[in-house]
Scaffold this motif. Structure first.
Motif, PDB file in Angstrom:
ATOM      1  N   GLN A  99      10.096  14.520   3.086  1.00 58.09           N
ATOM      2  CA  GLN A  99       8.936  15.220   1.794  1.00 58.09           C
ATOM      3  C   GLN A  99       8.045  15.259   2.158  1.00 58.09           C
ATOM      4  OE1 GLN A  99      10.137  16.812  -0.305  1.00 58.09           O
ATOM      5  NE2 GLN A  99       9.026  17.259  -2.340  1.00 58.09           N
ATOM      6  N   PRO A 100       6.842  16.251   2.363  1.00 54.83           N
ATOM      7  CA  PRO A 100       5.816  17.035   2.889  1.00 54.83           C
ATOM      8  C   PRO A 100       5.023  15.985   2.051  1.00 54.83           C
ATOM      9  CG  PRO A 100       6.726  19.172   2.778  1.00 54.83           C
ATOM     10  CD  PRO A 100       7.500  17.848   1.771  1.00 54.83           C
ATOM     11  N   THR A 101       4.102  15.274   3.058  1.00 52.65           N
ATOM     12  CA  THR A 101       2.751  13.796   2.067  1.00 52.65           C
ATOM     13  C   THR A 101       1.467  14.577   1.872  1.00 52.65           C
ATOM     14  OG1 THR A 101       3.449  12.831   4.163  1.00 52.65           O
ATOM     15  CG2 THR A 101       4.493  11.821   1.952  1.00 52.65           C
ATOM     16  N   LEU A 102       0.649  13.784   1.320  1.00 56.89           N
ATOM     17  CA  LEU A 102      -0.446  14.066   1.697  1.00 56.89           C
ATOM     18  C   LEU A 102      -1.486  12.497   1.753  1.00 56.89           C
ATOM     19  CD1 LEU A 102      -1.404  16.090  -1.837  1.00 56.89           C
ATOM     20  CD2 LEU A 102      -0.985  17.102   0.949  1.00 56.89           C
ATOM     21  N   ARG A 103      -2.515  13.339   2.675  1.00 56.67           N
ATOM     22  CA  ARG A 103      -3.567  11.848   2.559  1.00 56.67           C
ATOM     23  C   ARG A 103      -4.609  11.977   1.738  1.00 56.67           C
ATOM     24  NH1 ARG A 103      -7.958  13.893   6.245  1.00 56.67           N
ATOM     25  NH2 ARG A 103      -7.519  15.649   5.523  1.00 56.67           N
ATOM     26  N   THR A 104      -4.558   9.908   1.432  1.00 50.31           N
ATOM     27  CA  THR A 104      -5.180  10.114   0.497  1.00 50.31           C
ATOM     28  C   THR A 104      -6.552   9.357   0.570  1.00 50.31           C
ATOM     29  OG1 THR A 104      -4.455   8.084  -0.150  1.00 50.31           O
ATOM     30  CG2 THR A 104      -3.364  10.166  -1.569  1.00 50.31           C
ATOM     31  N   ARG A 105      -7.265   8.760  -0.480  1.00 47.54           N
ATOM     32  CA  ARG A 105      -8.867   7.912  -0.589  1.00 47.54           C
ATOM     33  C   ARG A 105      -9.510   7.772  -1.117  1.00 47.54           C
ATOM     34  NH1 ARG A 105     -13.672  11.632   1.837  1.00 47.54           N
ATOM     35  NH2 ARG A 105     -13.939  12.610  -0.777  1.00 47.54           N
ATOM     36  N   VAL A 106      -9.661   6.493  -1.035  1.00 54.89           N
ATOM     37  CA  VAL A 106     -10.556   6.059  -2.872  1.00 54.89           C
ATOM     38  C   VAL A 106     -11.521   5.083  -3.033  1.00 54.89           C
ATOM     39  CG1 VAL A 106      -9.834   4.137  -4.930  1.00 54.89           C
ATOM     40  CG2 VAL A 106      -7.653   5.582  -3.614  1.00 54.89           C
ATOM     41  N   ARG A 107     -12.757   6.456  -3.566  1.00 58.13           N
ATOM     42  CA  ARG A 107     -14.088   5.486  -3.039  1.00 58.13           C
ATOM     43  C   ARG A 107     -14.632   5.725  -4.775  1.00 58.13           C
ATOM     44  NH1 ARG A 107     -16.399   9.835   0.880  1.00 58.13           N
ATOM     45  NH2 ARG A 107     -15.331   8.877   2.975  1.00 58.13           N
ATOM     46  N   ASP A 108     -14.812   4.432  -4.976  1.00 58.51           N
ATOM     47  CA  ASP A 108     -15.797   4.125  -6.387  1.00 58.51           C
ATOM     48  C   ASP A 108     -14.563   4.201  -7.813  1.00 58.51           C
ATOM     49  OD1 ASP A 108     -18.122   3.565  -5.348  1.00 58.51           O
ATOM     50  OD2 ASP A 108     -18.345   5.409  -5.055  1.00 58.51           O
ATOM     51  N   VAL A 145     -12.372   6.283  -7.174  1.00 58.62           N
ATOM     52  CA  VAL A 145     -11.832   7.609  -8.090  1.00 58.62           C
ATOM     53  C   VAL A 145     -11.300   7.747  -6.517  1.00 58.62           C
ATOM     54  CG1 VAL A 145     -12.359  10.357  -7.497  1.00 58.62           C
ATOM     55  CG2 VAL A 145     -13.877   8.618  -8.890  1.00 58.62           C
ATOM     56  N   LEU A 146      -9.875   8.672  -7.283  1.00 58.45           N
ATOM     57  CA  LEU A 146      -8.770   9.410  -6.079  1.00 58.45           C
ATOM     58  C   LEU A 146      -9.545  10.260  -5.498  1.00 58.45           C
ATOM     59  CD1 LEU A 146      -6.049   9.461  -4.315  1.00 58.45           C
ATOM     60  CD2 LEU A 146      -4.525   9.817  -6.902  1.00 58.45           C
ATOM     61  N   SER A 147      -8.881  10.967  -4.107  1.00 57.92           N
ATOM     62  CA  SER A 147      -9.080  11.734  -4.204  1.00 57.92           C
ATOM     63  C   SER A 147      -8.081  12.428  -3.054  1.00 57.92           C
ATOM     64  CB  SER A 147     -10.641  12.386  -3.153  1.00 57.92           C
ATOM     65  OG  SER A 147     -11.295  11.963  -3.978  1.00 57.92           O
ATOM     66  N   VAL A 148      -7.390  13.888  -2.818  1.00 57.92           N
ATOM     67  CA  VAL A 148      -6.621  13.266  -1.653  1.00 57.92           C
ATOM     68  C   VAL A 148      -6.775  15.029  -1.023  1.00 57.92           C
ATOM     69  CG1 VAL A 148      -4.995  12.982  -3.356  1.00 57.92           C
ATOM     70  CG2 VAL A 148      -5.458  15.760  -3.507  1.00 57.92           C
ATOM     71  N   ALA A 149      -6.300  14.782   0.518  1.00 61.51           N
ATOM     72  CA  ALA A 149      -6.307  16.541   1.307  1.00 61.51           C
ATOM     73  C   ALA A 149      -4.753  16.929   1.595  1.00 61.51           C
ATOM     74  CB  ALA A 149      -7.482  15.689   2.011  1.00 61.51           C
ATOM     75  N   THR A 150      -4.520  17.580   2.688  1.00 63.86           N
ATOM     76  CA  THR A 150      -3.917  17.896   3.752  1.00 63.86           C
ATOM     77  C   THR A 150      -3.207  17.203   4.668  1.00 63.86           C
ATOM     78  OG1 THR A 150      -5.157  19.753   4.463  1.00 63.86           O
ATOM     79  CG2 THR A 150      -3.349  20.606   2.606  1.00 63.86           C
ATOM     80  N   PRO A 151      -2.772  16.823   5.110  1.00 65.26           N
ATOM     81  CA  PRO A 151      -2.651  16.233   6.478  1.00 65.26           C
ATOM     82  C   PRO A 151      -3.302  16.381   7.841  1.00 65.26           C
ATOM     83  CG  PRO A 151      -0.313  17.117   5.363  1.00 65.26           C
ATOM     84  CD  PRO A 151      -1.528  17.710   4.719  1.00 65.26           C
TER      85      PRO A 151
END
Length: 284
Positions: free
Chosen positions: A267-276, A278-284
């Protein structure tokens, strides 16, 4: 003319009685998960059926060339015998894939399989004629089989490329997501160890939180677009998997890896990032 005929075939609900009965038979015969995963190509990361059909198609095409040349009777006969035998695993994989398709796809697939079945019978007749010394008849039957198999291949192409059977339905949704990081929300708002759905633009994303780590994947199942957010969860922690409620495709939540078919790819996944927090996602 051809497009109109294909459209009518897609709408031919009179095929559904036979299709539904055959679907039930195939699903009962291929009930063990290991067998289904083998034939779907889950272990390969790609549908197995289009790989297996290369052997009989290559053999039959080569035999057609040799039949047109002098002194190649034995070689052509050998290739037809090989192609006929090699069709068996391709047929098995094709039927298992077919049994997990939608009704309009199964209608086209049923005619695709029927055309190939008749073509295989013609090749069997060609072998019988050659073994009995009637090589002229053997050539005629082989060319007839190749012509019918070509028609079946056309339907197979329509099934794959026009109707999307065997394609990863979730991959296209990656293109709808922004390339830059998109904020999803506070990590603390996500339940621990339980998948949840958030929407980014028009794309539904399935999130899974383990402590401070969050994984994200496209929520629509790559097999036929089923809602993974409504699926059951098997296992826990890093081994937890979500099961598609439509056809049972099973994906590991931490990385989208396919565990069981009918889906053949991850299943296609996304990159994830947590700062302060707060969760953000981005395309691979």
């Amino acid at each position: 003319m051809v497009r109109k005929a294909i459209f009518q075939l897609e709408q031919a609900d009179q095929l559904d009685a036979v299709s539904d009965r055959l679907q039930g038979i195939v699903q009962r015969v291929a009930k063990p998960k290991k067998l289904r995963d083998l034939l779907h190509g889950t272990w390969l990361g790609h549908p197995l059926h289009p790989v297996l059909v290369q052997a009989p198609v290559g053999a039959f095409m080569s035999a057609a060339v040799l039949d047109a040349l002098p002194g190649q009777r034995r070689a052509a006969t050998t290739l037809i015998a090989f192609g006929t035998a090699a069709a068996a695993p391709a047929i098995a994989a094709g039927w298992v894939d077919w049994s997990s398709l939608s009704r309009d796809q199964r209608r086209v697939g049923l005619v695709h399989a029927s055309a190939n079945a008749v073509a295989l019978l013609l090749y069997g007749g060609s072998l019988a004629a050659r073994f009995s010394g009637r090589h002229g008849l053997g050539k005629v039957l082989a060319y007839a089989g190749l012509s019918l198999a070509g028609g079946g291949a056309y339907l197979g192409g329509h099934l794959s490329y026009e109707q999307g059977a065997g394609m990863n339905q979730a991959a296209v949704e990656l293109m709808q997501l922004p390339e830059d990081w998109a904020e999803v929300g506070e990590v603390s708002s996500l339940p621990e160890g339980k998948p949840t759905v958030r929407t980014i633009g028009d794309v539904r994303v399935l999130l899974y939180r383990l402590g401070d780590e969050v994984s994200a994947m496209i929520e629509h199942c790559g097999h036929q677009g089923g809602p993974l957010g409504e699926g059951d969860v098997e296992g826990s922690g890093a081994d937890a998997c979500v099961v598609c409620p439509w056809h049972g495709s099973t994906f590991r939540l931490v990385d989208g890896a396919v565990m069981h078919g009918p889906a053949a790819g991850d299943q296609p996944t996304l990159r994830t990032r947590v700062r302060d927090g707060v969760l953000s996602v981005a395309t691979p």
